[in-house]
Motif scaffolding. Sequence first.
Motif, PDB file in Angstrom:
ATOM      1  N   SER A   1       0.824  -1.200   0.000  1.00  0.00           N
ATOM      2  CA  SER A   1       0.000   0.000   0.000  1.00  0.00           C
ATOM      3  C   SER A   1       0.863   1.257   0.000  1.00  0.00           C
ATOM      4  CB  SER A   1      -0.905   0.003   1.232  1.00  0.00           C
ATOM      5  OG  SER A   1      -1.646   1.206   1.287  1.00  0.00           O
ATOM      6  N   GLY A   2       0.414   2.251  -0.742  1.00  0.00           N
ATOM      7  CA  GLY A   2       1.100   3.532  -0.812  1.00  0.00           C
ATOM      8  C   GLY A   2       1.248   4.210   0.541  1.00  0.00           C
ATOM      9  N   LYS A   3       0.388   3.861   1.491  1.00  0.00           N
ATOM     10  CA  LYS A   3       0.477   4.497   2.812  1.00  0.00           C
ATOM     11  C   LYS A   3       1.780   4.140   3.528  1.00  0.00           C
ATOM     12  CE  LYS A   3      -2.362   0.961   5.046  1.00  0.00           C
ATOM     13  NZ  LYS A   3      -3.690   0.692   5.569  1.00  0.00           N
ATOM     14  N   TYR A   4       2.487   3.099   3.080  1.00  0.00           N
ATOM     15  CA  TYR A   4       3.757   2.718   3.684  1.00  0.00           C
ATOM     16  C   TYR A   4       4.959   3.283   2.936  1.00  0.00           C
ATOM     17  CZ  TYR A   4       0.773  -0.581   6.095  1.00  0.00           C
ATOM     18  OH  TYR A   4      -0.231  -1.142   6.833  1.00  0.00           O
ATOM     19  N   LYS A   5       4.697   3.973   1.846  1.00  0.00           N
ATOM     20  CA  LYS A   5       5.763   4.433   0.958  1.00  0.00           C
ATOM     21  C   LYS A   5       6.841   5.237   1.686  1.00  0.00           C
ATOM     22  CE  LYS A   5       6.473   6.827  -3.396  1.00  0.00           C
ATOM     23  NZ  LYS A   5       5.858   7.522  -4.492  1.00  0.00           N
ATOM     24  N   PHE A   6       6.448   6.102   2.608  1.00  0.00           N
ATOM     25  CA  PHE A   6       7.422   6.943   3.290  1.00  0.00           C
ATOM     26  C   PHE A   6       7.613   6.551   4.757  1.00  0.00           C
ATOM     27  CE2 PHE A   6       5.674   9.590  -0.142  1.00  0.00           C
ATOM     28  CZ  PHE A   6       6.838   9.763  -0.871  1.00  0.00           C
ATOM     29  N   GLN A   7       7.012   5.450   5.175  1.00  0.00           N
ATOM     30  CA  GLN A   7       7.115   5.028   6.566  1.00  0.00           C
ATOM     31  C   GLN A   7       8.469   4.420   6.886  1.00  0.00           C
ATOM     32  OE1 GLN A   7       4.061   2.339   7.849  1.00  0.00           O
ATOM     33  NE2 GLN A   7       3.052   3.927   9.004  1.00  0.00           N
ATOM     34  N   SER A   8       9.031   3.690   5.944  1.00  0.00           N
ATOM     35  CA  SER A   8      10.269   2.976   6.229  1.00  0.00           C
ATOM     36  C   SER A   8      10.989   2.656   4.929  1.00  0.00           C
ATOM     37  CB  SER A   8       9.942   1.666   6.957  1.00  0.00           C
ATOM     38  OG  SER A   8      11.105   0.919   7.164  1.00  0.00           O
ATOM     39  N   ILE A   9      12.307   2.569   5.037  1.00  0.00           N
ATOM     40  CA  ILE A   9      13.095   2.070   3.902  1.00  0.00           C
ATOM     41  C   ILE A   9      13.566   0.648   4.196  1.00  0.00           C
ATOM     42  CG2 ILE A   9      13.810   4.333   3.073  1.00  0.00           C
ATOM     43  CD1 ILE A   9      16.542   3.781   4.454  1.00  0.00           C
ATOM     44  N   ASP A  10      13.156   0.110   5.337  1.00  0.00           N
ATOM     45  CA  ASP A  10      13.493  -1.253   5.730  1.00  0.00           C
ATOM     46  C   ASP A  10      12.502  -2.208   5.068  1.00  0.00           C
ATOM     47  OD1 ASP A  10      13.938  -3.689   6.937  1.00  0.00           O
ATOM     48  OD2 ASP A  10      13.910  -2.908   8.980  1.00  0.00           O
ATOM     49  N   MET A  11      12.950  -2.861   3.994  1.00  0.00           N
ATOM     50  CA  MET A  11      12.048  -3.729   3.234  1.00  0.00           C
ATOM     51  C   MET A  11      11.603  -4.945   4.042  1.00  0.00           C
ATOM     52  SD  MET A  11      11.267  -2.289   0.480  1.00  0.00           S
ATOM     53  CE  MET A  11      11.617  -0.631   1.003  1.00  0.00           C
ATOM     54  N   ASP A  12      12.439  -5.409   4.961  1.00  0.00           N
ATOM     55  CA  ASP A  12      12.023  -6.545   5.787  1.00  0.00           C
ATOM     56  C   ASP A  12      10.863  -6.142   6.700  1.00  0.00           C
ATOM     57  OD1 ASP A  12      13.837  -8.346   4.684  1.00  0.00           O
ATOM     58  OD2 ASP A  12      15.415  -7.779   6.096  1.00  0.00           O
ATOM     59  N   ALA A  13      10.912  -4.931   7.233  1.00  0.00           N
ATOM     60  CA  ALA A  13       9.801  -4.440   8.063  1.00  0.00           C
ATOM     61  C   ALA A  13       8.558  -4.223   7.209  1.00  0.00           C
ATOM     62  CB  ALA A  13      10.194  -3.149   8.774  1.00  0.00           C
ATOM     63  N   MET A  14       8.750  -3.656   6.027  1.00  0.00           N
ATOM     64  CA  MET A  14       7.614  -3.414   5.136  1.00  0.00           C
ATOM     65  C   MET A  14       7.012  -4.718   4.606  1.00  0.00           C
ATOM     66  SD  MET A  14       8.660   0.059   3.076  1.00  0.00           S
ATOM     67  CE  MET A  14       7.297  -0.070   1.965  1.00  0.00           C
ATOM     68  N   ALA A  15       7.823  -5.776   4.552  1.00  0.00           N
ATOM     69  CA  ALA A  15       7.355  -7.069   4.037  1.00  0.00           C
ATOM     70  C   ALA A  15       6.168  -7.594   4.840  1.00  0.00           C
ATOM     71  CB  ALA A  15       8.487  -8.083   4.039  1.00  0.00           C
ATOM     72  N   HIS A  16       6.071  -7.214   6.094  1.00  0.00           N
ATOM     73  CA  HIS A  16       4.937  -7.641   6.929  1.00  0.00           C
ATOM     74  C   HIS A  16       3.604  -7.120   6.379  1.00  0.00           C
ATOM     75  CE1 HIS A  16       7.155  -9.448  10.301  1.00  0.00           C
ATOM     76  NE2 HIS A  16       8.111  -8.636   9.897  1.00  0.00           N
ATOM     77  N   HIS A  17       3.684  -6.106   5.526  1.00  0.00           N
ATOM     78  CA  HIS A  17       2.475  -5.510   4.944  1.00  0.00           C
ATOM     79  C   HIS A  17       2.224  -5.962   3.509  1.00  0.00           C
ATOM     80  CE1 HIS A  17       2.241  -2.966   8.447  1.00  0.00           C
ATOM     81  NE2 HIS A  17       3.492  -2.614   8.265  1.00  0.00           N
ATOM     82  N   ALA A  18       3.035  -6.877   3.003  1.00  0.00           N
ATOM     83  CA  ALA A  18       2.869  -7.356   1.623  1.00  0.00           C
ATOM     84  C   ALA A  18       1.475  -7.939   1.437  1.00  0.00           C
ATOM     85  CB  ALA A  18       3.925  -8.408   1.289  1.00  0.00           C
ATOM     86  N   MET A  19       0.827  -7.527   0.405  1.00  0.00           N
ATOM     87  CA  MET A  19      -0.480  -8.045  -0.024  1.00  0.00           C
ATOM     88  C   MET A  19      -1.596  -7.828   1.006  1.00  0.00           C
ATOM     89  SD  MET A  19       0.031  -9.220  -3.099  1.00  0.00           S
ATOM     90  CE  MET A  19      -1.349 -10.311  -3.454  1.00  0.00           C
TER      91      MET A  19
END
Length: 175
Positions: free
Chosen positions: A24-42
Amino acid sequence: MSISKMCGPAFVYGDDINTDYIISGKYKFQSIDMDAMAHHAMEELDPDYYDKLADAGGGFLVAGTNFGCGSSREQAPLVLIGAGTRAVLAKSFARIFFRNAINTGLPVVVCDTDRIAAGDVLEVDLATGVVHNKTKGESLQFAPLPPVMTTLLEDGGLAAHIRKHGTFTFQEEQR
């Protein structure tokens, strides 16, 4: 990474899965840590996607047509990798997503996904162009990726390939 005979369960979704569904675009500027962002995949389509892949030890995202349409965010394939997605199998891909996937090290397979059901155990060999559905005892052929793409995937993507070789080099004998 070896791209020979990757195995795992299928997680099946539909057509026109855009990059906002992938991350989701809402996470675009929340983090540059892809492992942390991976929890939000799909999570827009399946809030439990990350947990399902973690429980299964990884798996395949299977979709219909036009997978990865929308923006050109590199975060989309990166969060799928971080979530444990071994490869994406779809009838067709948005061109920019396909390119970003290869460049970031996410295998993508263009094939007929109609007979793959959620939970089917798949064995995918990118080098030979075969998806074997172990659950149904069926195999399907797809056009294998060109050697330059399989080399990039084996190295972990374009940046990893350049780090490994000092430049973008490709020689058939590298495979």
